[in-house]
Write a protein that holds these residues in place. Sequence first.
Motif, PDB file in Angstrom:
ATOM      1  N   LYS A  53     -34.761  12.760 -24.788  1.00 25.00           N
ATOM      2  CA  LYS A  53     -34.967  11.399 -24.759  1.00 25.00           C
ATOM      3  C   LYS A  53     -35.470  11.069 -23.149  1.00 25.00           C
ATOM      4  N   GLY A  54     -34.567  11.603 -22.249  1.00 26.04           N
ATOM      5  CA  GLY A  54     -34.706  11.156 -20.998  1.00 26.04           C
ATOM      6  C   GLY A  54     -35.863  11.881 -20.439  1.00 26.04           C
ATOM      7  N   MET A  55     -36.549  12.995 -20.728  1.00 24.99           N
ATOM      8  CA  MET A  55     -37.669  13.484 -20.215  1.00 24.99           C
ATOM      9  C   MET A  55     -38.661  12.769 -20.984  1.00 24.99           C
ATOM     10  N   ARG A  56     -38.674  12.317 -22.161  1.00 25.84           N
ATOM     11  CA  ARG A  56     -39.865  11.500 -22.557  1.00 25.84           C
ATOM     12  C   ARG A  56     -39.875  10.385 -21.736  1.00 25.84           C
ATOM     13  N   HIS A  57     -38.905   9.479 -21.600  1.00 25.25           N
ATOM     14  CA  HIS A  57     -38.666   8.428 -20.751  1.00 25.25           C
ATOM     15  C   HIS A  57     -39.536   8.840 -19.360  1.00 25.25           C
ATOM     16  N   LEU A  58     -39.034   9.696 -18.725  1.00 25.41           N
ATOM     17  CA  LEU A  58     -39.567   9.983 -17.259  1.00 25.41           C
ATOM     18  C   LEU A  58     -41.265  10.312 -17.449  1.00 25.41           C
ATOM     19  N   LYS A  59     -41.626  10.919 -18.635  1.00 28.37           N
ATOM     20  CA  LYS A  59     -42.963  11.393 -18.849  1.00 28.37           C
ATOM     21  C   LYS A  59     -43.949   9.904 -19.159  1.00 28.37           C
ATOM     22  N   GLU A  60     -43.135   9.038 -19.569  1.00 29.75           N
ATOM     23  CA  GLU A  60     -43.814   7.729 -19.954  1.00 29.75           C
ATOM     24  C   GLU A  60     -44.038   7.035 -18.601  1.00 29.75           C
ATOM     25  N   LEU A  61     -43.019   6.860 -17.684  1.00 28.88           N
ATOM     26  CA  LEU A  61     -43.241   6.299 -16.350  1.00 28.88           C
ATOM     27  C   LEU A  61     -44.230   7.229 -15.678  1.00 28.88           C
ATOM     28  N   SER A  62     -44.254   8.359 -15.437  1.00 19.63           N
ATOM     29  CA  SER A  62     -45.264   9.185 -15.103  1.00 19.63           C
ATOM     30  C   SER A  62     -46.544   8.614 -15.328  1.00 19.63           C
ATOM     31  N   GLN A  63     -46.748   8.468 -16.726  1.00 21.24           N
ATOM     32  CA  GLN A  63     -48.084   8.211 -17.307  1.00 21.24           C
ATOM     33  C   GLN A  63     -48.537   6.832 -16.907  1.00 21.24           C
ATOM     34  N   ALA A  64     -47.761   6.121 -16.647  1.00 19.40           N
ATOM     35  CA  ALA A  64     -47.803   4.769 -16.261  1.00 19.40           C
ATOM     36  C   ALA A  64     -47.957   4.425 -14.682  1.00 19.40           C
ATOM     37  N   GLY A  65     -47.763   5.387 -13.972  1.00 17.28           N
ATOM     38  CA  GLY A  65     -47.758   5.555 -12.455  1.00 17.28           C
ATOM     39  C   GLY A  65     -46.774   5.657 -11.645  1.00 17.28           C
ATOM     40  N   LEU A  66     -45.749   6.210 -12.138  1.00 12.35           N
ATOM     41  CA  LEU A  66     -44.620   6.663 -11.185  1.00 12.35           C
ATOM     42  C   LEU A  66     -45.128   7.951 -10.705  1.00 12.35           C
ATOM     43  N   THR A  67     -44.847   8.210  -9.480  1.00 10.94           N
ATOM     44  CA  THR A  67     -45.141   9.687  -8.809  1.00 10.94           C
ATOM     45  C   THR A  67     -43.818  10.443  -8.267  1.00 10.94           C
ATOM     46  N   ASP A  68     -42.956  10.070  -7.875  1.00 13.50           N
ATOM     47  CA  ASP A  68     -41.877  10.649  -7.333  1.00 13.50           C
ATOM     48  C   ASP A  68     -40.652  10.422  -8.114  1.00 13.50           C
ATOM     49  N   VAL A  69     -39.671  11.446  -8.305  1.00 12.23           N
ATOM     50  CA  VAL A  69     -38.304  11.272  -8.652  1.00 12.23           C
ATOM     51  C   VAL A  69     -37.391  11.852  -7.699  1.00 12.23           C
ATOM     52  N   HIS A  70     -36.786  10.748  -7.049  1.00 15.72           N
ATOM     53  CA  HIS A  70     -35.824  11.057  -5.931  1.00 15.72           C
ATOM     54  C   HIS A  70     -34.407  11.318  -6.635  1.00 15.72           C
ATOM     55  N   LEU A  71     -34.007  12.512  -6.105  1.00 14.14           N
ATOM     56  CA  LEU A  71     -32.537  12.971  -6.686  1.00 14.14           C
ATOM     57  C   LEU A  71     -31.523  12.692  -5.727  1.00 14.14           C
ATOM     58  N   LEU A  72     -30.542  11.734  -6.297  1.00 14.74           N
ATOM     59  CA  LEU A  72     -29.412  11.558  -5.561  1.00 14.74           C
ATOM     60  C   LEU A  72     -28.847  12.926  -5.095  1.00 14.74           C
ATOM     61  N   PRO A  73     -27.791  13.223  -4.011  1.00 13.02           N
ATOM     62  CA  PRO A  73     -27.599  14.638  -3.481  1.00 13.02           C
ATOM     63  C   PRO A  73     -27.387  15.817  -4.586  1.00 13.02           C
ATOM     64  N   VAL A  74     -28.375  16.680  -4.064  1.00 13.33           N
ATOM     65  CA  VAL A  74     -28.247  17.929  -5.141  1.00 13.33           C
ATOM     66  C   VAL A  74     -27.733  19.111  -4.184  1.00 13.33           C
ATOM     67  N   PHE A  75     -27.553  18.793  -2.823  1.00  9.67           N
ATOM     68  CA  PHE A  75     -26.916  19.919  -2.061  1.00  9.67           C
ATOM     69  C   PHE A  75     -25.400  20.347  -2.381  1.00  9.67           C
ATOM     70  N   ASP A  76     -24.838  21.067  -1.680  1.00  6.43           N
ATOM     71  CA  ASP A  76     -23.521  21.557  -1.950  1.00  6.43           C
ATOM     72  C   ASP A  76     -22.596  20.302  -1.612  1.00  6.43           C
ATOM     73  N   ILE A  77     -21.933  19.874  -2.568  1.00  6.77           N
ATOM     74  CA  ILE A  77     -21.170  18.381  -2.322  1.00  6.77           C
ATOM     75  C   ILE A  77     -19.486  19.092  -2.288  1.00  6.77           C
ATOM     76  N   ALA A  78     -18.539  18.245  -1.418  1.00  8.81           N
ATOM     77  CA  ALA A  78     -17.279  18.677  -1.430  1.00  8.81           C
ATOM     78  C   ALA A  78     -16.476  18.157  -2.203  1.00  8.81           C
ATOM     79  N   THR A  79     -16.896  16.929  -2.848  1.00  9.32           N
ATOM     80  CA  THR A  79     -15.701  16.277  -3.646  1.00  9.32           C
ATOM     81  C   THR A  79     -16.040  16.457  -5.246  1.00  9.32           C
ATOM     82  N   ILE A  80     -16.962  17.074  -5.673  1.00 12.42           N
ATOM     83  CA  ILE A  80     -17.027  17.290  -7.297  1.00 12.42           C
ATOM     84  C   ILE A  80     -16.405  18.643  -7.455  1.00 12.42           C
ATOM     85  N   PRO A  81     -15.316  19.086  -8.203  1.00  4.59           N
ATOM     86  CA  PRO A  81     -15.086  20.181  -8.704  1.00  4.59           C
ATOM     87  C   PRO A  81     -15.941  20.743  -9.599  1.00  4.59           C
ATOM     88  N   GLU A  82     -16.165  22.134  -8.953  1.00  2.14           N
ATOM     89  CA  GLU A  82     -17.210  22.949  -9.754  1.00  2.14           C
ATOM     90  C   GLU A  82     -16.692  23.635 -11.046  1.00  2.14           C
TER      91      GLU A  82
END
Length: 890
Positions: free
Chosen positions: A308-337
């Motif tokens: 469902k989520g990817m279908r939603h993003l693809k709809e946005l893309s087809q409408a004119g969305l160009t970029d998905v900006h991801l909140l931090p995906v580098f190594d994070i100190a405060t999330i237990p892995e």
Amino acid sequence: MHSHQAVLQASQLKQNQARAQWLSATLIHWSEQTADAATGHYRLYYSNPARLHIAQDGSMQGEDGKLTLTPLTRFAAKPTQAQFQYLPAGLQFQLQQSPDRIRQLLHSQLIIAKEDSKGRVLSYTHLQHAAALDALYIDAQQATLGVSLPKQDEKNTRTHFQLWAPTAAQVAACVYKNGKAHASQLSPMRFDTARGTWHTALKQNLSGHYYRYLVDVYVPGTGIVRNLVTDPYSISLNTDSQRSYIADLNAASLKPAGWDRQQRPQRVKTATDMAIYELHVRDFSISDDSVPHRDRGKFLAFTHSNAKGMRHLKELSQAGLTDVHLLPVFDIATIPEKNCISPRINSKGADPEAQAVIAKIADKDCFNWGYDPYHYSAPEGSYASNPEDGAVRIREFRQLVQALHQAELRVGMDVVYNHTAYTGQHARSVLDRIVPGYYHRLSPSGKIEDSTCQPCGNTATEHMMMAKLMTDSVRLWAKQYQIDSFRFDLMGHQPRAVMEQLRDQLTADNGRAIQLIGEGWNFGEVANNQRFVQASQLSLNGSQIATFSDRARDALRGGGHGDTPISMRQRQGYINGMLDRPNSSITQAYTQQEKMRAADMVRLGLAGSVASYRMRTADDIERRLQDIDYNGQPAGYASQPGEVVNYVENHDNQTLFDLNVYKLPDNSTSEDRMRVQVLGLGFNLLSQGIPYLHAGSEILRSKSMDSNSYNSGDWFNVLDWSYRSNGYGRGLPPAKDNQQFYPLLRPLLENTAIRAGQTDILSTKAAVMDLLKIRQSSGLFRLSDATEINQRLRFFNTGAQQNPALIVMQLDGSNLPGEAYRRIIVIFNSADTAQSIQIPGLNNLPLQLHPVHQNTVAGDRRIAQEARYDAAHAGFYVPQRSITTFTELN
């Protein structure tokens, strides 16, 4: 004891501050409180084993040696160098020592002391050494730091390690066969006196192994310590970042199938072509039951193209969305892995249970926004299927990028180089345990500045090697992970010069522009360019680097950051009641002048906050936008539209839906709330510049009024791609940041009529999709040059006689190559009633409703049914709370 100046006791030595600074390789400035240098004698003491102390007789003891210092002037003065103007006045001392001698001294404990005629210490201080290190080790900029593996055609198979640690006494590399085994090799490293680096080469290809550094270094106030520490240049790690991973990012085993052959989306030619969607990796899929359970909340969720989520993003893309900006995906100190907690919660309305549960486990659960950097150049392990294997997070993050590229969406990263989560000798501090006192910005007294994040430590990107770490890291993400754009958290704390150099390096590396945007807020210890020219709103003219604009944002929403419970209700915005729908807390109606002023600020946003654009304002004077006041600053501040990011909602603070709950009358209908949401996003999407959408804003996303959901768990950050719920009324939000609002929140959250139903959610989504399509349909909404905006954008219904509820915008497409429309008229009606207006000069035109309006299936069908253009009388009629677009073909 002297009168007024007590001799210092031995116990005070470790607690004294670093009030002296190296200004260069040989010049020291001490912000001494005594103005007259003739009242004492000055010495620089040094000790390799860090044994300096004040004896019972008041003299300094334990030194390996000392240098007599003679002040350059008798009286205290400020430094002459521009970058040190923030320092208080003090005395300066020139060291008559060779560069090699000063390099040796910087490995030692150093203390400057002021003594009386009998050698008793009157005052003393540690020294801040960043400027000396930068001057002495300038060649370190050319060093390839981290681990280098042999190339395939190399005859001598060696793994090279290189670490910048110019103040360390000795360094060794510890190598491990995996993430849990004991060290298999311990290799002493050699010091390069020209670069300040330590290096070694081991006679084998150690790909797939792990390593740490053993660093012996002097820590002011502590002494000589031995730190076992990961590499600041780590490209991956094992679980919870205990060990750095050795790998060649070009290795085929680290690339998903087709990685090197993938087609990157080519939709963005200039920065203003971007339309950005800000998204948190875990939010995206953790509640999506169409994603396999094992992949929910992970990088791999994006690879399920029919979820469902990817279908939603693809709809946005087809409408004119160009970029998905991801909140931090580098190594994070405060999330237990591993072994993070996912609590079961059952709460609704204003129930306090959910926030109480979350408060107990907030630092142990699986959620955090991630603005807590640990290792800047490694993907976060909690988003990987197996965080113990350093290869997995590399490969799976590349799969995420590839999946979004296949959906014709470019990938942007939210990066946080302005602070680290921990400093000093904390177990999760990296930089400060390698070169203590260098990588972080210090106050004049030597305290680590924390204006960007308490209790974090601000990094000092004005220092050469912190700037190098940032630029090397961003360049790695762009080159190795095909990242298309970057959003810099609190970018105003970085120097403009460093950001411009990074911009140019990215273009050279990749053969194309990599767009840089960021928060250009001007505050803290760097405010008003007091340490360097900042990468802030007012300092980036002509840089091609964009900053978020708060001008139209605050006018549209009402109020601003830091509102109190009273002001939250009493400061309505242009879209949510100021014009004609006061809520029960408004004691005095807004004046016509206030309404017109707000409308002017909204027009300013539609013009991209471009400084040179001219507009007639509410006082009937035509002004450039830079001459309009905004809280003591120029309202229009950008040289070009590509230097402005427009938004009405992002991850920070309340969502737009929740803000509107505060602002709108409590008896507002669900349709009212939907229309106001679409208006806010529509102003954003049809403004010149770069539009920025927060994930879920197009489906009325609520966080149950949470004002700061960075650590509020999955419960309050929910995204529901089934569109059954918008997340409103899931309980009182966490007390930490919201308790002051509880008296207001309780009745609001209990009001079930405020919750959005599926019909409202789907209608909002469709209307926003239509606005994206309208933006995408014409380059007139995406003009890349200020001159074009000045020539082609015009506002009607302005000045002192305006109807402030109507904003009428014309875009002129004549003589614009490839443009389908000769003219576009957009009418924004923020009133609670339908509106009509006559506009002289727009009569007898072949205007038609935009094809998107005519052909909409689920969007705002009122426009096709009710909006009219009377050609003979130049009259326009538009529905209440609507955005109507008329076009004339070229």
